[in-house]
Design an enzyme around this catalytic site. Structure first.
Site, PDB file in Angstrom:
ATOM      1  N   HIS A 494      31.753  17.257 -52.558  1.00  0.00           N
ATOM      2  CA  HIS A 494      30.788  18.641 -52.783  1.00  0.00           C
ATOM      3  C   HIS A 494      31.242  19.798 -52.006  1.00  0.00           C
ATOM      4  CE1 HIS A 494      26.614  20.208 -52.479  1.00  0.00           C
ATOM      5  NE2 HIS A 494      27.134  20.491 -51.296  1.00  0.00           N
ATOM      6  N   GLU A 495      31.525  19.235 -50.661  1.00  0.00           N
ATOM      7  CA  GLU A 495      32.327  20.523 -49.787  1.00  0.00           C
ATOM      8  C   GLU A 495      33.315  21.123 -50.266  1.00  0.00           C
ATOM      9  OE1 GLU A 495      30.162  21.835 -47.526  1.00  0.00           O
ATOM     10  OE2 GLU A 495      28.756  20.206 -47.835  1.00  0.00           O
TER      11      GLU A 495
END
Length: 706
Positions: A494-495
């Site tokens: 995600h990041e």
């Protein structure tokens, strides 16, 4: 990293005196200097001294004030070039200093750093307001804005003009002098309160640690024990085991510890951060923040802070639209929680536990249900989830989708020995740098996030981006791989999706570059990127057993896939509860709110299951109370996930699935490369050919679509 722009002095005389201050600071502080070295220049982390922050910030403010005063005082008629583009050039030294200042505040905090933050945050807020409320400067921006349709501007220039104008109007450019003064005072007080909130939270995360002995470790897997031993050793308690008061340490303990008494103790300590009735309690700060936000919204012509935050600043546009989406999902989520709790209670009774499922039991018994229903123990996957191998998997997937390659470099300074750097290329072309700071340490805020140290732009020459990903994994013993959970692996992807959003940027102006998009859109590309973790192409190559090197077994992957909708009641409900309380707090106007009581009463009205709590309880809700950032905007994660899962379905519908080259190119061309140069709604229509469909989200969660 926060970037304060659009700053101006109120008079030429003030600017003249500040120029001298800027020159003095420039001579003394390396933090103000232009970045030099390879890759178009890099941050001089090896030259940072905490004592330099205050004079460097003051000098940078002075320099920026002088730069924008020249724009405001220009006797020539306002044009895009001498006003809008000129503002894009202003504040470069300020951006550089704030990169250092932000990194140290978030990842290398000390009492000295926190003291500087306490002093400087209100000053930085006042600095922002000097331009956002500058009448002469706004007149020039407004002149360009009013003629934007007749100036032969490019679409990006028109978009930039509209965003600049909107930022000034939202900040009070049209208010009376008395109203502007009051808004500025509110902003300064809020800046101090945000700092207090953040420092209180960091204190409770650093100060509360549970130390354990060998008999206390029942149920904990080997890697969790090793991580706890490492934390204890770092804190000078070698031979013991420590559960730090951070999510990355607490979640594994709550999932696997067979000691219910210790689970309860750890759970209560973690969810009491900022709420202990002591000098670090956040409730008073929250009450004041809410009052000030409500007053500011009224001054700016909005009924509530929530209306001010969303209008012309989000895809949702109104609190009603955001709330409608949350309320569409909420009944299905809590209904699923009831089903999950019933299954857990049945297992507890079968084992003779003689308990009623409590919040500190949820993760523990959920794992038992997972094992019973899917013959899946997620701890079986952990030996295959090596941090470094998964990082390689992220790189590989980014190469397949966007043509990137990643090359480690050691010829740049870093802010801490744990930080490593890669050059990012597309073919032979340099695209940017990626910094990776993966490990927890004292003075580093909890969680995981992405920063842009420098944004991509081309309008005065090509400037490549520098991005970073930051996590809080527990560092393993020397020579031993760091094994992470499946949830943590998804968070990594995600990041990294945020980083890819920045690396793919191909715009002209920095204000519309990379991740500088609406709050309820910025989480969309990162959420999309989570989907590539579970693909066979990534798992077969990079989910390798840390001892044997063999790939994760196909039957284990199949079990994980079958369990994809498992525990979605818990996950969605704890998030939605936080998002709904955030919105309700900021729709309450100027009511005098007791945060704890409000949270308790509103959750009861919503029918919140008593077996779990908000993901971020109000006294520790840093997204909302450490800045204006996600205030009245935590719903953004849901909004973005709806768009993301609709995007994933576009890939699945294509011949090549999640690696379909045509869909990946369309995603790059219409969204990933555009930043905020095109309205997000137009971007998505160009990609999908229609508005997002919430049914993709509901299907992915295993919820009814009707």
């Amino acid at each position: 990293m926060r970037r304060r722009t659009f700053l101006a002095a109120s008079s030429a005389a003030a600017a003249t005196s500040l120029v001298a201050g800027a020159a003095l600071g420039q001579a003394k502080s390396p933090l103000l200097a232009e970045w030099s070295g390879p890759y178009g220049g890099v941050p001089a982390f090896d030259k940072v001294r905490v004592a330099d922050f205050k004079p460097a910030l003051e000098a940078a403010m002075a320099e920026e004030l002088a730069e924008v005063e020249a724009i405001a005082a220009n006797p020539q008629p306002a044009t895009f070039e001498n006003t809008i583009a000129a503002l894009e050039r202003a504040g470069r030294a300020m951006n550089r200093v704030q990169t250092y200042y932000g990194i140290w505040g978030a990842t290398l905090s000390t009492p000295e750093v926190r003291g500087i933050q306490t002093e400087m945050e209100p000053k930085l807020s006042a600095h922002s307001d000097r331009i956002l409320q500058n009448a002469r400067l706004f007149q020039r921006i407004d002149a360009v804005y009013q003629r934007r349709e007749h100036l032969n501007l490019t679409s990006e220039q028109k978009r930039l003009t509209e965003l600049r104008w909107n930022a000034f109007v939202r900040a009070g450019a049209k208010l009376t002098p008395e109203q502007k003064q009051r808004v500025a005072a509110i902003n300064q007080e809020l800046a101090g309160l945000f700092t207090t909130f953040s420092q209180n939270l960091l204190h409770d995360e650093d100060a509360y640690v549970l130390y354990l002995k060998e008999p206390d470790l029942e149920g904990l897997p080997v890697d969790v024990r090793a991580a706890a031993a490492s934390v204890a050793k770092e804190r000078g308690r070698a031979g013991e085991y420590a559960i730090a008061n951070t999510r990355s340490s607490v979640d594994p303990f709550l999932t696997y510890s067979a000691r219910r008494d210790l689970r309860e103790r750890v759970w209560k300590t973690y969810y009491s951060r900022g709420d202990n009735g002591d000098s670090h309690d956040n409730n008073a700060a929250i009450r004041r923040i809410l009052k000030l936000r409500a007053e500011r919204a009224r001054l700016l012509g909005f009924p509530t802070h929530a209306h001010w935050r969303l209008r012309n600043n989000s895809m949702a546009e109104t609190p009603e639209a955001a709330t409608a989406l949350m309320e569409r999902v909420w009944p299905a989520a809590i209904a699923r929680v009831r089903e999950e709790v019933a299954e857990m209670q049945a297992i507890a009774e079968k084992e003779g536990a003689k308990i009623r499922i409590a919040p500190w039991d949820y993760r523990y018994y959920a794992e038992k249900v997972r094992k019973a229903r899917y013959d899946l123990d997620m701890n079986e996957a952990k030996p295959y989830l090596q941090l470094e191998k998964l990082r390689e998997g992220m790189f590989w997937a980014a190469g397949e989708l966007y043509g990137f390659s990643f090359h480690p470099v050691t010829n740049v300074p870093v802010q801490h020995p744990d930080v490593r750097v890669w050059e990012v290329k597309r073919g032979p072309q340099h695209v940017g740098l990626w910094y990776f700071d993966p490990y927890a340490r004292p003075g580093k805020r909890s969680g995981a996030w992405m920063n842009a140290y420098r944004t991509q732009e081309t309008f005065d020459g090509k400037v490549t981006t520098i991005v970073s990903n930051n996590s809080n994994f527990v560092k393993g013993a020397p020579g031993q791989p760091v094994l992470i959970s499946w949830d943590d692996a998804e968070t990594m992807f995600h990041e990294f999706g945020h980083a890819l959003h920045g690396l793919n940027s191909q715009v002209t102006y920095p204000t519309v570059s990379g991740t500088r998009v609406f709050r309820d859109y910025v989480e969309f590309p990162s959420t999309v990127n989570e989907s590539w973790l579970s693909t066979p192409q990534v798992l077969n190559r990079f989910a390798l057993h840390h001892q044997t090197g063999k790939p994760i077994p196909a039957d284990l992957v199949a079990k994980i896939d079958r369990a994809a909708t498992f525990r979605q009641g818990f996950d969605v409900t704890e998030f939605l509860a936080s998002a709904l309380i955030d919105m309700k707090l900021h729709l309450a106007g100027d009511a005098d709110i007791d945060p704890d009581a409000f949270e308790r009463d509103e959750l009861k009205k919503l029918g919140m299951p008593e077996e779990l709590v908000m993901r971020h309880r109000t006294p520790q809700f840093g997204h909302v109370f450490s800045s204006d950032g996600y205030s009245a905007g935590y719903y953004s994660y849901l909004w973005a996930e709806v768009i993301a899962l609709d995007t994933v379905e576009a890939f699945r519908e294509a011949p090549g699935g999640l690696y379909d080259k045509a869909v990946a190119k369309r995603l790059h061309d219409t969204i990933m490369s555009k930043g905020n140069s095109v309205h997000p709604r137009e971007q998505y229509r160009a990609f999908r050919g229609r508005e997002p469909d919430v049914k993709a989200y509901l299907r992915a969660k295993g919820f009814p679509t009707t």
